[in-house]
Design a protein around this motif. Structure first.
Motif, mmCIF file in Angstrom:
data_model
loop_
_atom_site.group_PDB
_atom_site.id
_atom_site.type_symbol
_atom_site.label_atom_id
_atom_site.label_comp_id
_atom_site.label_asym_id
_atom_site.label_seq_id
_atom_site.Cartn_x
_atom_site.Cartn_y
_atom_site.Cartn_z
ATOM 1 N N THR A 1 18.111 25.689 36.402
ATOM 2 C CA THR A 1 18.226 24.671 35.355
ATOM 3 C C THR A 1 18.258 23.239 35.868
ATOM 4 O O THR A 1 17.918 22.315 35.139
ATOM 5 C CB THR A 1 19.509 24.894 34.524
ATOM 6 O OG1 THR A 1 20.650 24.716 35.366
ATOM 7 C CG2 THR A 1 19.513 26.272 33.885
ATOM 8 N N SER B 1 16.254 31.045 26.924
ATOM 9 C CA SER B 1 16.609 29.672 26.542
ATOM 10 C C SER B 1 15.398 28.750 26.649
ATOM 11 O O SER B 1 15.223 27.851 25.826
ATOM 12 C CB SER B 1 17.762 29.145 27.402
ATOM 13 O OG SER B 1 17.348 28.909 28.731
ATOM 14 N N ARG B 2 14.545 28.981 27.639
ATOM 15 C CA ARG B 2 13.327 28.172 27.784
ATOM 16 C C ARG B 2 12.348 28.456 26.644
ATOM 17 O O ARG B 2 11.707 27.561 26.129
ATOM 18 C CB ARG B 2 12.650 28.414 29.138
ATOM 19 C CG ARG B 2 13.440 27.865 30.301
ATOM 20 C CD ARG B 2 13.655 26.363 30.129
ATOM 21 N NE ARG B 2 14.511 25.839 31.160
ATOM 22 C CZ ARG B 2 15.649 25.201 30.946
ATOM 23 N NH1 ARG B 2 16.086 24.997 29.738
ATOM 24 N NH2 ARG B 2 16.365 24.751 31.932
ATOM 25 N N ARG B 3 12.244 29.718 26.250
ATOM 26 C CA ARG B 3 11.384 30.068 25.113
ATOM 27 C C ARG B 3 11.895 29.393 23.840
ATOM 28 O O ARG B 3 11.108 28.855 23.064
ATOM 29 C CB ARG B 3 11.327 31.586 24.908
ATOM 30 C CG ARG B 3 10.325 32.282 25.807
ATOM 31 C CD ARG B 3 10.096 33.718 25.381
ATOM 32 N NE ARG B 3 11.247 34.566 25.649
ATOM 33 C CZ ARG B 3 11.495 35.190 26.789
ATOM 34 N NH1 ARG B 3 10.665 35.065 27.792
ATOM 35 N NH2 ARG B 3 12.564 35.942 26.928
ATOM 36 N N THR C 1 11.083 25.754 23.905
ATOM 37 C CA THR C 1 9.666 25.518 23.626
ATOM 38 C C THR C 1 9.395 25.629 22.129
ATOM 39 O O THR C 1 8.690 24.805 21.557
ATOM 40 C CB THR C 1 8.798 26.533 24.400
ATOM 41 O OG1 THR C 1 9.065 26.387 25.789
ATOM 42 C CG2 THR C 1 7.324 26.307 24.144
#
Length: 181
Positions: free
Chosen positions: A32, A77-79, A82
């Motif tokens: 992160t 969390s990244r998905r 996005t």
């Protein structure tokens, strides 16, 4: 008959935290590059262990289970980021429709609630909890079972939609008023 790994005693939660917190945090930080995000990710991993760790049959694989879980949470969390990017309200000010101070003074609760009803359902609850019920972001995140960043972005988007609804209500209200004169 000798005991198998499956029948081995479940690891103590506090001992797991003591043993793996530092290395999990370091891994999370490497992903992160943010102290707060790494802390959140590490805590989320231990939360998942507390709720689902009993499902692990081979207790010798606790460490790999924790690291895999942390990595999956990071990817999720990244998905989410996005799909639902977080914007500070100050960054989006130029995109918000202008509402004059005179219009704000003319608003009353029924108009605001009616306009809130025209906001997308996913944004209604966070906006209502924040502005009408005076809940903090953290409390809203707990109530809605979503991350705090999601709460913040939903409030910002909800406010943008609310402002548009109020602005369009104002212009249609002016048109109706003008047609009666």
């Amino acid at each position: 008959m000798r005991p198998t790994q499956e029948s081995a005693e479940r690891p103590d939660f506090e001992r797991l935290v003591e043993q793996y917190y530092r290395s999990l945090y370091q891994f999370a930080f490497s992903l992160t590059r943010s102290e707060s995000d790494a802390c959140d990710l590490t805590q989320q991993t231990f939360y998942i262990w507390a709720t689902k760790g009993h499902q692990l049959r081979d207790t010798s694989k606790v460490k790999s289970w924790l690291f895999t879980t942390l990595h999956r949470e990071f990817l999720e969390s990244r998905r989410r980021l996005t799909r639902f990017p977080h914007y500070e309200l100050s960054q989006m000010e130029a995109e918000l429709p202008p509402i004059s101070p005179a219009r704000v003074n003319q608003l009353d609760a029924p108009q605001v609630l009616e306009a809130l009803g025209r906001v997308d359902a996913v944004y209604q609850a966070p906006v209502a909890l924040f502005y009408l019920e005076q809940y903090a972001y953290k409390e809203i995140a707990e109530i809605l079972s979503v991350p705090m960043g999601t709460v913040k972005s939903r409030i910002a988007r909800g406010i943008a939609q609310l402002q548009k609804a109020l602005a369009s209500g104002a212009s249609s209200g002016q048109a109706r008023k003008g047609s009666r004169d």
